[in-house]
Design a protein around this motif. Sequence first.
Motif, short mmCIF file in Angstrom:
data_model
loop_
_atom_site.label_atom_id
_atom_site.label_comp_id
_atom_site.label_asym_id
_atom_site.label_seq_id
_atom_site.Cartn_x
_atom_site.Cartn_y
_atom_site.Cartn_z
N GLN A 146 0.83 -1.19 0.00
CA GLN A 146 0.00 0.00 0.00
C GLN A 146 0.87 1.25 0.00
O GLN A 146 2.03 1.24 0.44
CB GLN A 146 -0.92 0.03 1.23
CG GLN A 146 -1.93 -1.11 1.27
CD GLN A 146 -2.86 -1.00 2.47
OE1 GLN A 146 -2.84 0.00 3.19
NE2 GLN A 146 -3.66 -2.03 2.67
N LEU A 147 0.30 2.34 -0.52
CA LEU A 147 0.95 3.65 -0.50
C LEU A 147 0.06 4.61 0.28
O LEU A 147 -1.11 4.80 -0.06
CB LEU A 147 1.15 4.18 -1.93
CG LEU A 147 2.28 3.55 -2.74
CD1 LEU A 147 2.27 4.09 -4.17
CD2 LEU A 147 3.65 3.82 -2.10
N ALA A 148 0.62 5.20 1.32
CA ALA A 148 -0.14 6.12 2.17
C ALA A 148 -0.10 7.52 1.55
O ALA A 148 0.64 8.40 2.01
CB ALA A 148 0.42 6.13 3.59
N ILE A 149 -0.89 7.73 0.49
CA ILE A 149 -0.94 9.03 -0.17
C ILE A 149 -2.39 9.51 -0.20
O ILE A 149 -3.33 8.73 -0.01
CB ILE A 149 -0.39 8.95 -1.61
CG1 ILE A 149 -1.20 7.96 -2.45
CG2 ILE A 149 1.08 8.56 -1.60
CD1 ILE A 149 -0.78 7.90 -3.90
N GLU A 150 -2.54 10.81 -0.43
CA GLU A 150 -3.87 11.39 -0.46
C GLU A 150 -4.66 10.85 -1.66
O GLU A 150 -4.10 10.66 -2.74
CB GLU A 150 -3.78 12.91 -0.55
CG GLU A 150 -3.12 13.56 0.66
CD GLU A 150 -3.04 15.07 0.49
OE1 GLU A 150 -3.46 15.55 -0.59
OE2 GLU A 150 -2.56 15.74 1.42
N PRO A 151 -5.95 10.65 -1.48
CA PRO A 151 -6.77 10.16 -2.61
C PRO A 151 -6.73 11.10 -3.82
O PRO A 151 -6.75 10.63 -4.95
CB PRO A 151 -8.17 10.08 -2.02
CG PRO A 151 -7.95 9.92 -0.55
CD PRO A 151 -6.72 10.71 -0.22
N SER A 152 -6.70 12.40 -3.59
CA SER A 152 -6.67 13.34 -4.71
C SER A 152 -5.38 13.20 -5.51
O SER A 152 -5.39 13.27 -6.74
CB SER A 152 -6.81 14.77 -4.19
OG SER A 152 -5.76 15.09 -3.27
N LEU A 153 -4.26 12.97 -4.81
CA LEU A 153 -2.99 12.77 -5.51
C LEU A 153 -3.02 11.47 -6.32
O LEU A 153 -2.56 11.42 -7.47
CB LEU A 153 -1.84 12.74 -4.50
CG LEU A 153 -0.45 12.43 -5.08
CD1 LEU A 153 -0.06 13.45 -6.15
CD2 LEU A 153 0.60 12.37 -3.97
N ALA A 154 -3.58 10.44 -5.72
CA ALA A 154 -3.68 9.16 -6.43
C ALA A 154 -4.55 9.30 -7.67
O ALA A 154 -4.25 8.75 -8.74
CB ALA A 154 -4.24 8.09 -5.51
N GLU A 155 -5.64 10.09 -7.56
CA GLU A 155 -6.52 10.27 -8.71
C GLU A 155 -5.83 11.06 -9.82
O GLU A 155 -5.95 10.71 -11.00
CB GLU A 155 -7.79 10.99 -8.26
CG GLU A 155 -8.82 11.15 -9.37
CD GLU A 155 -10.09 11.81 -8.89
OE1 GLU A 155 -10.98 12.07 -9.73
OE2 GLU A 155 -10.20 12.07 -7.67
#
Length: 697
Positions: A621-630
Amino acid sequence: MDFNQLLSQIKLSFKNGLGIPIAILALLAMVVVPLPPFLLDVFFTFNIALSLVVLMVSLYAKRPLDFAVFPTIILLTTLFRLALNIASTRVILLEGHTGPGAAGDVIEAFGAFVIGGNFAVGLVVFAILVVINFVVITKGAGRVAEVSARFTLDSMPGKQMAIDADLNAGLITQEQAQARRLDVTSEADFYGSMDGASKFVRGDAVAGIVILFINLVGGFAIGMGQHDLSFSDAIEVYTLLTLGDGLVAQIPSLLLSTATAIIVTRVSGDKEDMAQQVQSQMFTNPKALGMTAVIVGVFGVIPGMPNVAFLTFAGIAGAGAYFIHRKSLEQPTPEESLSEATEAAEEKTPELSWDDVQSVDTLGLEVGYRLIPMVDQAQSGQLLERVKGVRRKVSQELGFLVPPVHIRDNLDLKPNQYRIMLMGVTSGEGEVFPDKELAINPGQVFGEIAGVPTQDPTFGLEAVWIVPSDREQAQALGYTVVDSSTVVATHISQVIQDYADELLGHDEVQTLLDKVKQTSPKLVEELVPDKMTLAVVVKVLQNLLTEKVSIRDLRTILEALTEKVAVTQNPTELTMHVRAALGRSIIQGIISAEEELKVITLEPGLEQLLLQASQGSPEGQLAIEPSLAERLHTTLKEEAQKLEMAGQAPVLLVAPQIRAQLARLFRFSLSNLHILAYSEVPENRQISVVANVGQGG
């Protein structure tokens, strides 16, 4: 030679396979060799006895296949009877003027019996007998045989699929399945033969009518023209001989027609013959006999009716109903029967064991009933061969043997639907039409084709179901045209590749290790199980298959594991090291050896952010913000589409520490994007960066 020696010689002839050919040759000889009246009596008597034997065997057969030789018996008995007719006709026409006994005692006795002193009545009785045989019994039996043959042949695929399903489910053994398949084939052959054999019986009835007129007209002409008989004498002699000959032939014919009708109208059963079925199905309900007794009794009390006859049979029916009712009261009630059956089952049923727990099929294909011809090789079905070809091709590509695909029919599906099962769970389904072909739009076509719009069940592309005659037109417009078997086989191939990691287990990996051990024994012995457990090796190989990496080069994989096993036992880290060792083969699966590798990269700031997000987070898993992932997903999708439009395979090149996490993150949403680590690119491979993705997209 005495009688016992003669009987021994006859038995020996039949045992050596010579009896039937000799008998057939004797039948043919009867057509041309004149027979004395004595032999005619013997053969006519034997013919009647043989017909009775055939009828009795038909009555006591528990199922039609118990008398499978019956069609051949029909042919032989018909040939025998026709030969006798020819022989008797010859004697009647040659010697009939000498008197009623010219053709033997059997013909004279039957003729005198049916005529009863009145030639007109005799002709009428004989005509009625012929009509009953020809119009009623023979015609009805022929129709039943025809319909039975048609429905038996139509039901063969379903029965064979049911046998395969029971075998796959473990309900029957291989020997039982073979026996049931043989029964299905024998049943189809039997009813097909009966359909043709019934024509023999019908033709024999027609021949009997023709021979009757020949004997009458020919006898009158010969008797009065050549032997100077008076008209009355000719009628008396030749009518008696003709009717006697006809009756002695029609009685066996009627018996054989009845036996044919009994056989083709029987419902197969393994426990009861015809008499037992009639008794168990007609005389078990006292209400039927009771109502019959009441109705017949009412007729019996009406003035002017034959009261004695009606009342007698009313009494018999009433008594039968009473005794059946008494017998039913003596039998145990359903509750008592259930209790007794439960007790008996507890005594007789063996203890439940692990053999009663059936495992699910690793790979399965369920089809609707209209798709059964596609898997039936007897109906030129191509799907089984296509599936075998898919297994062979995918096994070679992945590097391990793909398990067999067990195929069965499923009446719960739509008629044209199929379902691909993996470990008992639906992993793919679709609908195909065996009589049509699928025209798939690969992305650019030059026109539309008439048909039923749909989607390719494997890749979801736009497609059209077309008639086979439009195949060339569709190909000219740019469509890719495939038949229904190819559609299903391609779907199975894709499901196998998508879930290859679930198909590889401990037993398969152990088999692979045993094969490598034959050529590199030290490599395997030093690694498994001394330094690494089999479970870790299985997990590493499953990780590779999850990311569409072939495990054919198992020697390189094991050598890479041997190098890293002293440092870590973590399957994720071991997989990363193995991928680096397989770098050349991974890239070769993407582009050719001479082609330049065009890649998408991440800006240093974004890559550093992802590296920090991967530290301390759960594995995978990557603990990144959903907006960044999108935003990252959107940008990568756009850049991948640009490369695909240019005819290039989209590749994302990242740091080894985050490659596995990104591959899992975009595994399904960006399945066409190849995510590689820097360490996986060989030093001699030229790289060209075509896009650089940052945090802002």
